[in-house]
Design a protein around this motif. Structure first.
Motif, short mmCIF file in Angstrom:
data_model
loop_
_atom_site.label_atom_id
_atom_site.label_comp_id
_atom_site.label_asym_id
_atom_site.label_seq_id
_atom_site.Cartn_x
_atom_site.Cartn_y
_atom_site.Cartn_z
N SER A 140 0.84 -1.20 0.00
CA SER A 140 0.00 0.00 0.00
C SER A 140 0.87 1.25 0.00
CB SER A 140 -0.92 0.01 1.23
OG SER A 140 -1.85 -1.05 1.18
N SER A 141 0.34 2.32 -0.54
CA SER A 141 1.06 3.59 -0.52
C SER A 141 0.61 4.40 0.70
CB SER A 141 0.76 4.36 -1.80
OG SER A 141 -0.62 4.71 -1.85
N GLY B 136 -3.79 -1.62 9.48
CA GLY B 136 -2.60 -0.77 9.51
C GLY B 136 -1.55 -1.26 8.54
N ASN B 137 -0.84 -0.35 7.93
CA ASN B 137 0.24 -0.72 7.02
C ASN B 137 1.47 -1.06 7.85
OD1 ASN B 137 2.18 -0.99 5.04
ND2 ASN B 137 1.70 0.92 3.99
N LEU B 138 1.56 -2.32 8.28
CA LEU B 138 2.59 -2.75 9.21
C LEU B 138 3.98 -2.51 8.64
CD1 LEU B 138 2.98 -4.15 11.97
CD2 LEU B 138 3.04 -6.33 10.75
N PHE C 295 -5.95 -4.98 0.22
CA PHE C 295 -5.83 -6.42 -0.02
C PHE C 295 -7.16 -7.00 -0.48
CE2 PHE C 295 -6.09 -10.83 1.58
CZ PHE C 295 -5.00 -11.39 0.92
N LYS C 296 -8.23 -6.61 0.18
CA LYS C 296 -9.55 -7.11 -0.20
C LYS C 296 -9.93 -6.65 -1.61
CE LYS C 296 -14.38 -7.18 1.40
NZ LYS C 296 -15.30 -6.77 2.50
N TYR C 297 -9.67 -5.40 -1.91
CA TYR C 297 -9.96 -4.86 -3.23
C TYR C 297 -9.17 -5.60 -4.31
CZ TYR C 297 -10.09 -1.36 -7.03
OH TYR C 297 -10.24 -0.72 -8.24
#
Length: 412
Positions: free
Chosen positions: A257-258, A296-298, A308-310
């Motif tokens: 993710s960005s 959260g973007n760990l 992720f779902k998208y």
């Protein structure tokens, strides 16, 4: 001085006997070390409705799919079980879940019906991922733990997710004993889950230059058939022809993710790449990786759950059983083992009028292999039925509908 002839013959005879004895012993020892692997044979009969000539060969990919897609979650974070597993397999997705690192590893709290592709015969199979885990981090330490428990890993493994070696402690810094990291993680998973891992993923982090080369060397020398690292083959592997899997090193491609949380522009770019891969003319194998998949973007190295779902839903809707059904969504180990077997079986068939006797020679398969399956394509305009009295394999086909595909699962 001339030596009498009667003294030469016994001397030479003794020497020849000694040499011959050594040669025979060496030959026997050599034979023991180079005996060919044991093969086994399976056979079945195809009963056609018409007598046109058939053509049978191994499918490039399982279920005769066009795209094998493997997705791996590194480091064994708990979001794999809380969000990814129920989204793909079907079930209750965790709501918000704040872990020991003050990071939200939960999802949206909804119920998922699962994401599926088919076996080419109308049976739906849920999407499955791989988990690269460190045995030292797995355990029931607290309700707010950041890593998976053994029970959670086992549940995912039992439903078809694969477990990959990622080193015992995820160690990368100066002074790491790379060999111990590889072998002791293998031992940890064997002791706790009862199987031996056969694929390795190099852990990332603060390190000395070239540390990954030591991991690659030690993993390949100690039970791993292939390694995911920084440089190597991929991300696209053409599987239309025989694939060289020997000590294969694969270059990881990460989906992340960005910082921009508005919309799904970043995921749309990744999907555009995926679409371009899916449009390649030959059957291919494509691998991607990420870390966490919670809200959260760990460590800023992950996919937020909405992304992720998208991403997964878009792939399923277009290429899964709801779409064109081009995809075989399977973990790295499963695809590797299919291709290994595909390239080593020998298919023989004899046709007499409306009957075809098929014999498949199957090589000796490594004990650590988890999967023993092969798909055959059959070219015939005729509907057909399959007859088999053997119990060492299960067989299914679309002989009465499309008459193009035969799926075989070997019994261990």
């Amino acid at each position: 001085m001339k030596i009498p002839q009667f003294r030469i013959k016994p001397f030479l005879l003794a020497i020849l006997l000694i040499i011959n004895g050594v040669f025979l012993c060496s030959a026997n020892a050599l034979n023991k070390t180079i005996d060919p692997p044991k093969s086994k044979f399976i056979s079945f009969k195809i009963k056609l409705k018409s007598a046109e000539k058939v053509k049978i060969e191994a499918a490039s990919l399982k279920f005769n799919k066009h795209l094998a897609y493997s997705f791996t979650l590194d480091d064994g974070y708990r979001s794999a079980y809380l969000t990814a597993f129920p989204l793909l397999n079907g079930g209750k997705i965790s709501p918000k879940n704040i872990n020991e690192w003050k990071n939200d590893q939960g999802g949206d709290g909804t119920n998922s019906k699962g994401l599926f592709y088919s076996d080419g015969l109308g049976n739906k199979i849920p999407f499955k991922l791989g988990l690269a885990i460190n045995g030292a981090t797995i355990g029931d330490f607290s309700a707010y733990r950041g890593h998976l428990s053994w029970a959670e890993v086992k549940e995912m493994y039992d439903t078809g997710w694969d477990i990959l070696n990622h080193g015992l402690h995820h160690a990368t810094k100066h002074g790491t004993n790379f060999l111990t990291e590889v072998t002791e993680n293998t031992t940890s998973i064997k002791q706790n889950l009862g199987f031996t891992m056969s694929q390795f993923v190099v852990p990332g982090g603060e390190s000395d230059p070239g540390y990954q080369l030591e991991y690659e060397r030690d993993a390949l020398a100690n039970g791993s058939f292939s390694v995911a690292s920084y440089k190597g083959r991929g991300p696209v592997i053409n599987v239309n022809e025989k694939v060289n899997l020997d000590k294969m090193i694969y270059a990881r491609t990460f989906v992340q993710s960005s910082k921009d949380t508005i919309g799904f522009k970043t995921m749309d770019r990744f999907l555009a790449t995926f679409d371009s891969v899916a449009k390649l003319p030959n059957p291919i194998w494509y691998n991607e990786f990420t870390h966490g998949v919670g809200n959260g973007n760990l460590w800023n190295l992950s996919m937020r759950f909405p992304d992720f779902k998208y991403y997964m839903t878009a792939i399923a809707n277009k290429y899964g059983s709801k779409g064109n059904d081009f995809i075989w969504m399977a973990p790295w180990q499963e695809v590797y083992e299919y291709i290994w077997l595909r390239d080593r079986i020998k298919i023989n068939y004899q046709q007499k009028d409306k009957e075809v006797i098929v014999t498949v020679e199957v090589p000796e398969i490594q004990e650590t292999f988890r999967y023993r399956a092969i798909s055959l394509t059959i070219e015939t305009p005729s509907k057909f039925e399959i007859e088999s009295k053997e119990s060492n394999f299960a067989i299914s086909s679309d002989g009465k509908i499309n008459h193009k595909l035969i799926n075989i699962k070997l019994n261990e």
